[in-house]
Design an enzyme around this catalytic site. Structure first.
Site, PDB file in Angstrom:
ATOM      1  N   HIS A 250       2.220   1.115  10.241  1.00 30.32           N
ATOM      2  CA  HIS A 250       1.076   1.469   9.400  1.00 30.32           C
ATOM      3  C   HIS A 250      -0.166   1.838  10.229  1.00 30.32           C
ATOM      4  CE1 HIS A 250       3.673   0.025   6.365  1.00 30.32           C
ATOM      5  NE2 HIS A 250       3.262  -1.225   6.289  1.00 30.32           N
ATOM      6  N   ARG A 341      -9.105  -9.740   2.776  1.00 26.08           N
ATOM      7  CA  ARG A 341      -8.067  -8.703   2.693  1.00 26.08           C
ATOM      8  C   ARG A 341      -8.760  -7.356   2.786  1.00 26.08           C
ATOM      9  NH1 ARG A 341      -5.693  -5.629  -1.667  1.00 26.08           N
ATOM     10  NH2 ARG A 341      -3.870  -4.615  -0.776  1.00 26.08           N
TER      11      ARG A 341
END
Ligand code: BG6
Length: 484
Positions: A250, A341
């Protein structure tokens, strides 16, 4: 031809990925009219012996929340579920894949929109250990054999191998069965809105063209944080670790789009050529430019060995040996069980030469692209503090998607990527040589970790990770900017 019968086969239909990502993405495509009921059929395939209805019931709850759903949504859902059939079989059995072929062929015969054509999409929501046998079975028993046209495409998920050697071996095995244009290696970060925006941003804006280089940029960070741990995936995670789970794929894909040169055109192959080139220009990673961490409590998971050396956090500095980027550190950082997050790209510019305002301490210009949550791009810049005095302050030019594009829904990564697969567009998928170059960068480091030559530092869950990572970042040149 891109019309005619379309059969989508989800292998591993009762697994987590299929339930959480693949089926919901298919449902969203259906809802928006991209999957037409008179053309499409969806097949779930897995080992468990269950009926069509049992599979439908298992996935239903992941598609809509029945309590809040409108009658239209419920009706759409039942129409969608009607399109799903289930076939049970093992991943290496001829019998199972012959049965699958029979079911697909029956469906194709029953829908005669474009006679004889057959589009077959196989989505492998499976562990990579079964890829070779499944691909062989598809190749031998279930692929499109019509000579009137159509196609067969295979979608594979990461982890694609564990290091350079195993990935190459897997690529060779699959490459003997399918041609590269049939293989779609998914990296769902490539389906995210702001990742897809990177090329536009860089190459369609005069602002950025002259600045995007070593003369102006001091350092770049590409950061992924999660505020939860391995959450029941300890067994899988411990075998791979954060570098294989997040950084090698990613973050490295995002890195490519930030650092690559301008492609000749938007043709997928030209874009992928540039990504390969920048990956091949990355210098070997130095041990002193790596910080590893493991959150306290990680080994309490019964599926994780007591002595596990697997990092759940890593900061790695990549350096590119080319004219544009020599001397600019790219800091890739990822961690589980951290304080927030977030995924973002942070481009920090150099100090202004001849600083007449003496405002250097307030911070530097920074351009931040927040991939998630709340997609945004903002520029941190120095302005005059409003008022009578001539003093300076840090402020922002802010493009927050929630505000600027109110009411526009941003598609899920998987939705977009599955649609690309149906359309035959490989731009946002990883090509074989790209994957190889990505593994070449990380394999020596991964082997040192696997051999126990590098150890992760402990960190508190809910923290920023090991303090050593911040020290490495500072050493790489990052200057904390206050005011945002
Ligand atoms: C997956 C990883 O590829 O990406 C997970 O295996 C991780 O460990 C997930 O949680 C993160 O994806 P996203 O889209 O939520 O950032």
């Amino acid at each position: 031809p891109e019309t005619g019968c379309l059969s989508i086969v989800v292998l591993g239909a009762s697994g987590d990925l299929a339930k959480k990502k693949t089926f919901p993405a298919l449902f969203n495509l259906f809802r928006q009219g991209f999957l037409q009921p008179d053309e499409v059929h969806i097949f779930g395939y897995a080992r468990t012996k269950i009926s069509d209805d049992e599979l439908r019931n298992r996935i239903r709850g992941y598609l809509i929340n029945d309590k809040n759903a409108s009658p239209e949504q419920v009706e759409k859902l039942s129409k969608f579920l009607e399109l799903i059939k289930y076939v049970s079989g093992s991943y290496d059995s001829e019998e199972g894949f012959r049965l699958l072929d029979k079911e697909i062929s029956e469906h194709e015969l029953s829908k005669n929109s474009v006679e004889g054509t057959s589009r077959r999409l196989f989505y492998l929501a499976l562990p990579p250990s079964v890829y070779p046998s499944v691909c062989k079975m598809i190749r031998n028993f279930s692929m499109n054999k019509s000579d009137l046209g159509g196609w067969t495409r295979i979608v594979v998920e990461k982890p694609f191998g564990k290091d350079l050697e195993s990935a190459e071996q897997l690529s060779t095995q699959i490459g003997e069965l399918f041609e590269e244009p049939q293989i779609y290696r998914i990296d769902h970060y490539l389906g995210k809105e702001l990742v897809q925006n990177l090329l536009v941003l860089r190459f369609a804006n005069r602002f950025f063209l002259p600045l995007w280089n070593r003369d102006n940029i001091d350092n770049v960070q590409i950061v992924f944080r999660e505020d939860f741990g391995t959450d029941g995936r300890g067994g899988y995670f411990d075998e791979y670790g954060i570098i294989r789970d997040i950084i090698q794929n990613h973050l490295l894909q995002v890195f490519c789009l930030v650092a690559m040169e301008k492609p000749v055109s938007l043709k997928p192959e030209y874009i992928r050529d540039e990504k390969v080139k920048v990956l091949q220009s990355v210098l070997p990673i130095k041990d002193e430019e790596v910080v590893l961490g493991q959150y306290e409590g990680y080994r309490d998971d019964p599926t994780v060995p007591d002595q596990s050396n697997t990092p759940t956090f890593a900061t790695v500095v990549l350096r590119i040996h080319n004219e544009r980027w020599e001397g600019v550190p790219f800091v890739l950082k990822a961690g589980k069980a951290l304080n927030s997050r977030k995924a973002e790209i942070r481009v920090q510019f150099k100090d202004v030469p001849g600083d007449i305002f003496k405002c250097k301490k307030q911070g530097r210009n920074e351009f931040v692209i927040r991939l998630q949550p709340s997609e945004a791009m903002y520029m941190k810049l120095t302005v005059k503090q409003p008022g009578l005095e001539m003093s300076t302050a840090q402020s922002e030019l802010d493009l927050s998607y929630g505000q600027r594009y109110q009411g526009v829904s941003i598609p899920e990564a998987y939705e977009r990527l599955i649609l690309d697969t149906i359309r035959g567009d490989q731009q946002h998928f990883v090509r074989r040589d790209e994957l190889k170059a990505a593994w070449e960068i990380f394999t020596p480091l991964l082997h040192r970790i696997d051999d126990g030559k590098m150890k992760p530092l402990p960190y508190q869950p809910g923290s920023r990770g090991p303090a050593e990572a911040d020290a490495l970042l500072a050493k790489a040149g990052y200057v904390q900017t206050h005011g945002y």
